[in-house]
Each structure stands twice: as C-alpha cells, then as structure tokens.
Scaffold this motif. Structure first.
Motif, PDB file in Angstrom:
ATOM      1  N   UNK A 272      11.793   5.861 -14.147  1.00 48.25           N
ATOM      2  CA  UNK A 272      10.609   6.515 -13.586  1.00 48.25           C
ATOM      3  C   UNK A 272      10.721   6.611 -12.064  1.00 48.25           C
ATOM      4  N   UNK A 273      11.169   5.532 -11.426  1.00 50.20           N
ATOM      5  CA  UNK A 273      11.341   5.550  -9.970  1.00 50.20           C
ATOM      6  C   UNK A 273      12.406   6.577  -9.591  1.00 50.20           C
ATOM      7  N   UNK A 274      13.502   6.590 -10.333  1.00 51.65           N
ATOM      8  CA  UNK A 274      14.592   7.521 -10.036  1.00 51.65           C
ATOM      9  C   UNK A 274      14.162   8.977 -10.195  1.00 51.65           C
ATOM     10  N   UNK A 275      13.199   9.222 -11.076  1.00 54.41           N
ATOM     11  CA  UNK A 275      12.713  10.581 -11.332  1.00 54.41           C
ATOM     12  C   UNK A 275      11.475  10.930 -10.509  1.00 54.41           C
ATOM     13  N   UNK A 276      11.215  10.155  -9.460  1.00 53.56           N
ATOM     14  CA  UNK A 276      10.076  10.400  -8.559  1.00 53.56           C
ATOM     15  C   UNK A 276       8.729  10.433  -9.277  1.00 53.56           C
ATOM     16  N   UNK A 277       8.535   9.505 -10.211  1.00 51.92           N
ATOM     17  CA  UNK A 277       7.287   9.451 -10.965  1.00 51.92           C
ATOM     18  C   UNK A 277       6.119   8.926 -10.120  1.00 51.92           C
ATOM     19  N   UNK A 278       6.422   8.198  -9.063  1.00 57.57           N
ATOM     20  CA  UNK A 278       5.356   7.653  -8.214  1.00 57.57           C
ATOM     21  C   UNK A 278       4.693   8.782  -7.431  1.00 57.57           C
ATOM     22  N   UNK A 279       3.377   8.822  -7.506  1.00 52.70           N
ATOM     23  CA  UNK A 279       2.615   9.874  -6.829  1.00 52.70           C
ATOM     24  C   UNK A 279       2.476   9.610  -5.327  1.00 52.70           C
ATOM     25  N   UNK A 280       2.521   8.321  -4.970  1.00 49.05           N
ATOM     26  CA  UNK A 280       2.390   7.942  -3.576  1.00 49.05           C
ATOM     27  C   UNK A 280       3.106   6.610  -3.336  1.00 49.05           C
ATOM     28  N   UNK A 281       3.077   6.167  -2.091  1.00 49.09           N
ATOM     29  CA  UNK A 281       3.795   4.948  -1.734  1.00 49.09           C
ATOM     30  C   UNK A 281       3.220   3.728  -2.444  1.00 49.09           C
ATOM     31  N   UNK A 282       1.924   3.693  -2.626  1.00 51.44           N
ATOM     32  CA  UNK A 282       1.278   2.575  -3.312  1.00 51.44           C
ATOM     33  C   UNK A 282       1.780   2.453  -4.751  1.00 51.44           C
ATOM     34  N   UNK A 283       1.887   3.567  -5.424  1.00 52.13           N
ATOM     35  CA  UNK A 283       2.385   3.544  -6.801  1.00 52.13           C
ATOM     36  C   UNK A 283       3.868   3.173  -6.832  1.00 52.13           C
ATOM     37  N   UNK A 284       4.616   3.632  -5.835  1.00 54.61           N
ATOM     38  CA  UNK A 284       6.032   3.273  -5.721  1.00 54.61           C
ATOM     39  C   UNK A 284       6.173   1.753  -5.578  1.00 54.61           C
ATOM     40  N   UNK A 285       5.338   1.158  -4.732  1.00 54.75           N
ATOM     41  CA  UNK A 285       5.363  -0.295  -4.551  1.00 54.75           C
ATOM     42  C   UNK A 285       5.040  -1.013  -5.852  1.00 54.75           C
ATOM     43  N   UNK A 286       4.080  -0.495  -6.595  1.00 52.96           N
ATOM     44  CA  UNK A 286       3.712  -1.092  -7.883  1.00 52.96           C
ATOM     45  C   UNK A 286       4.898  -1.063  -8.838  1.00 52.96           C
ATOM     46  N   UNK A 287       5.577   0.064  -8.913  1.00 57.14           N
ATOM     47  CA  UNK A 287       6.725   0.184  -9.798  1.00 57.14           C
ATOM     48  C   UNK A 287       7.845  -0.762  -9.371  1.00 57.14           C
ATOM     49  N   UNK A 288       8.062  -0.869  -8.076  1.00 59.88           N
ATOM     50  CA  UNK A 288       9.081  -1.801  -7.573  1.00 59.88           C
ATOM     51  C   UNK A 288       8.709  -3.243  -7.924  1.00 59.88           C
ATOM     52  N   UNK A 289       7.439  -3.559  -7.855  1.00 53.65           N
ATOM     53  CA  UNK A 289       6.967  -4.892  -8.241  1.00 53.65           C
ATOM     54  C   UNK A 289       7.196  -5.167  -9.713  1.00 53.65           C
ATOM     55  N   UNK A 290       6.993  -4.148 -10.548  1.00 53.74           N
ATOM     56  CA  UNK A 290       7.261  -4.305 -11.979  1.00 53.74           C
ATOM     57  C   UNK A 290       8.739  -4.589 -12.215  1.00 53.74           C
ATOM     58  N   UNK A 291       9.591  -3.845 -11.533  1.00 55.37           N
ATOM     59  CA  UNK A 291      11.038  -4.052 -11.684  1.00 55.37           C
ATOM     60  C   UNK A 291      11.401  -5.475 -11.269  1.00 55.37           C
ATOM     61  N   UNK A 292      10.878  -5.900 -10.142  1.00 46.43           N
ATOM     62  CA  UNK A 292      11.145  -7.249  -9.643  1.00 46.43           C
ATOM     63  C   UNK A 292      10.668  -8.300 -10.643  1.00 46.43           C
ATOM     64  N   UNK A 293       9.461  -8.132 -11.145  1.00 43.33           N
ATOM     65  CA  UNK A 293       8.905  -9.088 -12.108  1.00 43.33           C
ATOM     66  C   UNK A 293       9.700  -9.143 -13.404  1.00 43.33           C
ATOM     67  N   UNK A 294      10.107  -7.977 -13.891  1.00 34.23           N
ATOM     68  CA  UNK A 294      10.898  -7.942 -15.116  1.00 34.23           C
ATOM     69  C   UNK A 294      12.278  -8.561 -14.901  1.00 34.23           C
ATOM     70  N   UNK A 295      12.857  -8.375 -13.724  1.00 32.14           N
ATOM     71  CA  UNK A 295      14.153  -8.987 -13.415  1.00 32.14           C
ATOM     72  C   UNK A 295      14.035 -10.509 -13.343  1.00 32.14           C
ATOM     73  N   UNK A 296      12.964 -10.993 -12.758  1.00 37.58           N
ATOM     74  CA  UNK A 296      12.721 -12.435 -12.701  1.00 37.58           C
ATOM     75  C   UNK A 296      12.533 -12.984 -14.112  1.00 37.58           C
TER      76      UNK A 296
END
Length: 63
Positions: free
Chosen positions: A22-46
């Motif tokens: 989703x991040x690679x396909x520019x699914x984030x509508x804004x920077x806030x949503x991008x940060x949320x997606x990055x947080x999900x990735x980080x959490x899932x990796x942990x």
C-alpha cells in the motif's frame, strides 16, 4: 516451529506485506496516513521478531 506459531507468523508477514505494498502504491492520502502505515509496518516487524524469539526459546526448552 510449532504449527500455531507458523500460522501466526504467516498472518503477520502477510499483513505487513499488504501494508508495504500500500505504501509503495501511494495509498496514503497525506503525511499523517503515511506515518500511520509506517507505524503498522514497524509494529508488525516487531511482532515478527517476538514470535521468532518465542519459537527459539520453545525449541531450546525442549532439549
């Protein structure tokens, strides 16, 4: 590795792959949503790390 942990690990990895895509396909509508997606990735990796650590501990406790 226990079957239960394998299933859980697969689910975590599949979800992380979906979010990465989703991040690679520019699914984030804004920077806030991008940060949320990055947080999900980080959490899932942990979470993946926790599962792998648990699997190792369980493996060594059987010996």
């Amino acid at each position: 590795m226990e079957k239960t942990l394998e299933v859980l690990l697969k689910q975590v990895r599949d979800k992380r792959d979906q979010v990465v895509e989703a991040v690679a396909n520019n699914a984030a509508k804004d920077y806030s949503e991008y940060q949320k997606l990055c947080g999900e990735i980080r959490g899932l990796s942990i979470t993946e790390g926790f599962i792998l650590d648990l699997a190792k501990k369980m493996e060594f406790s059987d010996e």
